[in-house]
Design a protein around this motif. Structure first.
Motif, PDB file in Angstrom:
ATOM      1  N   ALA A 351       0.826  -1.211   0.000  1.00 57.37           N
ATOM      2  CA  ALA A 351       0.000   0.000   0.000  1.00 57.37           C
ATOM      3  C   ALA A 351       0.857   1.257   0.000  1.00 57.37           C
ATOM      4  O   ALA A 351       0.449   2.294  -0.517  1.00 57.37           O
ATOM      5  N   LEU A 352       2.063   1.171   0.546  1.00 60.72           N
ATOM      6  CA  LEU A 352       2.945   2.329   0.569  1.00 60.72           C
ATOM      7  C   LEU A 352       3.333   2.767  -0.837  1.00 60.72           C
ATOM      8  O   LEU A 352       3.687   3.922  -1.065  1.00 60.72           O
ATOM      9  N   ARG A 353       3.257   1.840  -1.799  1.00 59.08           N
ATOM     10  CA  ARG A 353       3.591   2.169  -3.194  1.00 59.08           C
ATOM     11  C   ARG A 353       2.355   2.593  -3.989  1.00 59.08           C
ATOM     12  O   ARG A 353       2.476   3.342  -4.962  1.00 59.08           O
ATOM     13  N   THR A 354       1.209   2.104  -3.616  1.00 63.32           N
ATOM     14  CA  THR A 354       0.021   2.299  -4.449  1.00 63.32           C
ATOM     15  C   THR A 354      -1.060   3.163  -3.814  1.00 63.32           C
ATOM     16  O   THR A 354      -2.015   3.539  -4.481  1.00 63.32           O
ATOM     17  N   ALA A 355      -0.928   3.490  -2.545  1.00 56.87           N
ATOM     18  CA  ALA A 355      -2.020   4.148  -1.824  1.00 56.87           C
ATOM     19  C   ALA A 355      -2.269   5.570  -2.311  1.00 56.87           C
ATOM     20  O   ALA A 355      -1.350   6.282  -2.714  1.00 56.87           O
ATOM     21  N   SER A 356      -3.533   5.965  -2.250  1.00 64.31           N
ATOM     22  CA  SER A 356      -3.922   7.358  -2.438  1.00 64.31           C
ATOM     23  C   SER A 356      -4.284   7.930  -1.077  1.00 64.31           C
ATOM     24  O   SER A 356      -4.410   7.191  -0.090  1.00 64.31           O
ATOM     25  N   LEU A 357      -4.478   9.231  -1.005  1.00 63.05           N
ATOM     26  CA  LEU A 357      -4.827   9.876   0.258  1.00 63.05           C
ATOM     27  C   LEU A 357      -6.112   9.294   0.840  1.00 63.05           C
ATOM     28  O   LEU A 357      -6.272   9.199   2.059  1.00 63.05           O
ATOM     29  N   LEU A 358      -7.040   8.882  -0.021  1.00 64.67           N
ATOM     30  CA  LEU A 358      -8.328   8.345   0.434  1.00 64.67           C
ATOM     31  C   LEU A 358      -8.151   7.075   1.260  1.00 64.67           C
ATOM     32  O   LEU A 358      -9.016   6.721   2.068  1.00 64.67           O
ATOM     33  N   TRP A 359      -7.013   6.376   1.079  1.00 62.56           N
ATOM     34  CA  TRP A 359      -6.771   5.143   1.824  1.00 62.56           C
ATOM     35  C   TRP A 359      -6.696   5.391   3.328  1.00 62.56           C
ATOM     36  O   TRP A 359      -6.997   4.497   4.118  1.00 62.56           O
ATOM     37  N   LEU A 360      -6.257   6.586   3.719  1.00 60.96           N
ATOM     38  CA  LEU A 360      -6.209   6.900   5.148  1.00 60.96           C
ATOM     39  C   LEU A 360      -7.601   6.846   5.753  1.00 60.96           C
ATOM     40  O   LEU A 360      -7.810   6.302   6.843  1.00 60.96           O
ATOM     41  N   ARG A 361      -8.566   7.418   5.033  1.00 59.03           N
ATOM     42  CA  ARG A 361      -9.952   7.399   5.508  1.00 59.03           C
ATOM     43  C   ARG A 361     -10.497   5.979   5.533  1.00 59.03           C
ATOM     44  O   ARG A 361     -11.146   5.564   6.505  1.00 59.03           O
ATOM     45  N   GLU A 362     -10.250   5.215   4.468  1.00 60.55           N
ATOM     46  CA  GLU A 362     -10.744   3.846   4.407  1.00 60.55           C
ATOM     47  C   GLU A 362     -10.159   3.005   5.541  1.00 60.55           C
ATOM     48  O   GLU A 362     -10.863   2.225   6.179  1.00 60.55           O
ATOM     49  N   THR A 363      -8.878   3.188   5.797  1.00 58.12           N
ATOM     50  CA  THR A 363      -8.225   2.434   6.875  1.00 58.12           C
ATOM     51  C   THR A 363      -8.838   2.787   8.220  1.00 58.12           C
ATOM     52  O   THR A 363      -9.119   1.908   9.043  1.00 58.12           O
ATOM     53  N   SER A 364      -9.069   4.069   8.463  1.00 61.17           N
ATOM     54  CA  SER A 364      -9.650   4.506   9.727  1.00 61.17           C
ATOM     55  C   SER A 364     -11.045   3.931   9.925  1.00 61.17           C
ATOM     56  O   SER A 364     -11.390   3.479  11.020  1.00 61.17           O
ATOM     57  N   LEU A 365     -11.857   3.909   8.862  1.00 65.50           N
ATOM     58  CA  LEU A 365     -13.208   3.373   8.973  1.00 65.50           C
ATOM     59  C   LEU A 365     -13.191   1.871   9.224  1.00 65.50           C
ATOM     60  O   LEU A 365     -13.985   1.343   9.999  1.00 65.50           O
ATOM     61  N   HIS A 366     -12.282   1.158   8.571  1.00 64.18           N
ATOM     62  CA  HIS A 366     -12.176  -0.282   8.822  1.00 64.18           C
ATOM     63  C   HIS A 366     -11.702  -0.559  10.241  1.00 64.18           C
ATOM     64  O   HIS A 366     -12.159  -1.509  10.883  1.00 64.18           O
ATOM     65  N   HIS A 367     -10.807   0.269  10.754  1.00 63.04           N
ATOM     66  CA  HIS A 367     -10.384   0.114  12.143  1.00 63.04           C
ATOM     67  C   HIS A 367     -11.546   0.376  13.093  1.00 63.04           C
ATOM     68  O   HIS A 367     -11.652  -0.262  14.151  1.00 63.04           O
ATOM     69  N   ALA A 368     -12.432   1.305  12.735  1.00 64.01           N
ATOM     70  CA  ALA A 368     -13.580   1.619  13.587  1.00 64.01           C
ATOM     71  C   ALA A 368     -14.507   0.417  13.740  1.00 64.01           C
ATOM     72  O   ALA A 368     -15.122   0.230  14.795  1.00 64.01           O
ATOM     73  N   THR A 369     -14.606  -0.422  12.706  1.00 66.01           N
ATOM     74  CA  THR A 369     -15.497  -1.578  12.781  1.00 66.01           C
ATOM     75  C   THR A 369     -15.018  -2.619  13.788  1.00 66.01           C
ATOM     76  O   THR A 369     -15.781  -3.503  14.166  1.00 66.01           O
ATOM     77  N   ARG A 370     -13.766  -2.516  14.230  1.00 63.32           N
ATOM     78  CA  ARG A 370     -13.249  -3.474  15.214  1.00 63.32           C
ATOM     79  C   ARG A 370     -13.849  -3.236  16.593  1.00 63.32           C
ATOM     80  O   ARG A 370     -13.965  -4.174  17.392  1.00 63.32           O
ATOM     81  N   THR A 371     -14.200  -1.995  16.878  1.00 59.22           N
ATOM     82  CA  THR A 371     -14.634  -1.665  18.235  1.00 59.22           C
ATOM     83  C   THR A 371     -16.014  -1.014  18.297  1.00 59.22           C
ATOM     84  O   THR A 371     -16.568  -0.873  19.378  1.00 59.22           O
ATOM     85  N   MET A 372     -16.566  -0.615  17.160  1.00 58.60           N
ATOM     86  CA  MET A 372     -17.848   0.089  17.151  1.00 58.60           C
ATOM     87  C   MET A 372     -18.936  -0.752  16.500  1.00 58.60           C
ATOM     88  O   MET A 372     -18.656  -1.620  15.677  1.00 58.60           O
ATOM     89  N   GLY A 373     -20.166  -0.453  16.851  1.00 58.34           N
ATOM     90  CA  GLY A 373     -21.302  -1.096  16.222  1.00 58.34           C
ATOM     91  C   GLY A 373     -21.615  -0.482  14.871  1.00 58.34           C
ATOM     92  O   GLY A 373     -21.096   0.577  14.507  1.00 58.34           O
ATOM     93  N   MET A 374     -22.482  -1.143  14.118  1.00 61.00           N
ATOM     94  CA  MET A 374     -22.805  -0.681  12.783  1.00 61.00           C
ATOM     95  C   MET A 374     -23.410   0.716  12.793  1.00 61.00           C
ATOM     96  O   MET A 374     -23.091   1.551  11.944  1.00 61.00           O
TER      97      MET A 374
END
Length: 398
Positions: A351-374
């Motif tokens: 991802a360090l070679r291919t990521a766009s800025l939007l990946w930061l948001r996507e990563t944060s949202l996926h991390h949120a699903t680990r501890t938060m409800g839908m």
């Protein structure tokens, strides 16, 4: 005579005029329908409970989906089970989900249509006879009508809303046991196949390398403190590039307000989706406070600190999304160079070679699903429908 299921709730704009606690302002046609339903199912009481649930989710990003799912439960309970919603048990919920999988033809419309016929006077509003609680995605046309079979993602969404509804009843002490809890937790109605594979996100090691490199860069040169704060802001506030442009000039440290659960939110009304940010306190502890200390602003109360979270290194105002993208790509290249020089191999598909800025948001949202409800995650997504958010961040997971 068997009652035909009828719509109970209008559009979000129409719903906003209803009082969740009383029957003031209700459509006469809806009240007439409920009064003709089996008395033993307590239709009015069940209707009010559903209305109160929808009032808590009366937002453009979720209302239509929640209305469809919980209204089906209401109609099934009073017309088919002939029981109040508060009397449903786990077997009832399982029977309802089976009903949703293959509802009878009388509950299925050929296509989506208006719920009510428009009229200037509320007393003149009538049900649209073509409306049904379920509908085919495409018109049947002249072809022979096929049986309606719900998709797995649709059933998963239905189960999630039902579970949320009963959870709220349980929290309000209206039911002693949540009849949907075990079924939902067991994933009986989760999709068989992934809708989203988790692509376009950083894995934990890549994100750790990115943030560690940024910290090292900031330690070596104070001008990179601004870069560190910018990247952390995009991640923790889950900003889309368009929000960098539209909100950047107003995103100050003073806009961050502590909430009752220990998280932070953007407390000014100018920000869309009030209480829909839920910013982890580590953002303040590890990044905002670090910046304030390094720049000598720790003596200014944070609620009066007008420093921009996305400010320029030189000059006034906030950076634009194009500048943010360029800065982000430059940082990723630096991370790769430092990892390589230390003997680490960075894969071609990293991802360090291919990521766009939007990946930061996507990563944060996926991390949120680990501890938060839908429900909480749907709020964080912003500007997206509930079903889209469910499929993107929940349905693909094991």
């Amino acid at each position: 005579m068997e009652l035909i299921p009828r719509p109970c709730f209008g559009t979000l704009q129409e719903f906003a005029f209803l009082n969740p606690e009383t029957l003031d302002g209700e459509l006469p046609i809806v009240m007439d329908f409920l009064n003709r339903c089996p008395v033993g199912s307590l239709p009015i009481k069940s209707y009010i409970l559903v209305k109160q649930f929808l009032a808590r989710h009366a937002e453009p990003t979720r209302y239509a989906n929640y209305r469809a799912c919980v209204e089906r439960l209401l109609l099934w309970s009073i017309l088919e089970a002939k029981k109040p919603l508060t009397d449903l048990n786990e077997d009832d919920v399982q029977e309802f989900m089976g009903f949703c999988a293959t509802p009878p033809d009388s509950w299925v419309a050929n296509n989506s249509c208006r719920r009510f016929t428009p009229a200037k006077q509320r007393s003149a509003v009538r049900f649209n006879p073509n409306w049904c609680p379920f509908c085919f995605n495409k018109p049947a046309g002249n072809e022979e009508r096929m049986a309606y079979i719900a998709g797995r993602s649709g059933l998963a969404m239905q189960m999630s809303v039902v579970a949320s509804f009963f959870l709220e009843l349980h929290c309000d002490d209206l039911v002693t046991i949540n009849p949907a809890q075990r079924l939902h937790a067991a994933g009986f109605y989760a999709p068989n196949h992934a809708v989203h594979t988790g692509a376009n996100i950083f894995n934990d090691e890549e994100l750790a390398a990115l943030m560690l490199t940024l910290r090292d860069m900031a330690d070596e040169d104070i001008k990179h403190e601004r870069t560190l704060l910018m990247i952390a802001t995009v991640y923790y506030l889950r900003l889309q590039p368009s929000e960098i442009d539209s909100l950047g000039a107003d995103l100050t440290i003073s806009a961050l307000g502590l909430t009752g659960d220990g998280t932070y939110d953007l407390v000014e009304d100018k920000f869309p989706g009030r209480w829909a940010w839920k910013i982890h306190p580590e953002f303040l502890t590890n990044y905002v406070n670090r910046y304030r200390e390094r720049l000598g602003r720790q003596f200014i109360p944070s609620e009066r600190d007008q420093t921009l979270l996305l400010g320029k290194i030189r000059g006034k105002g906030s950076i634009c999304s194009g500048h943010a993208r360029l800065t982000f790509r430059t940082v990723c290249k630096t991370v790769i160079e430092r990892l390589t020089s230390s003997g680490c191999v960075v894969a071609p598909n990293s991802a360090l070679r291919t990521a766009s800025l939007l990946w930061l948001r996507e990563t944060s949202l996926h991390h949120a699903t680990r501890t938060m409800g839908m429900d909480e995650v749907i709020r964080l997504v912003r500007n997206s429908g509930a079903e889209t958010a469910f499929q993107r961040y929940f349905a693909w997971r094991d």
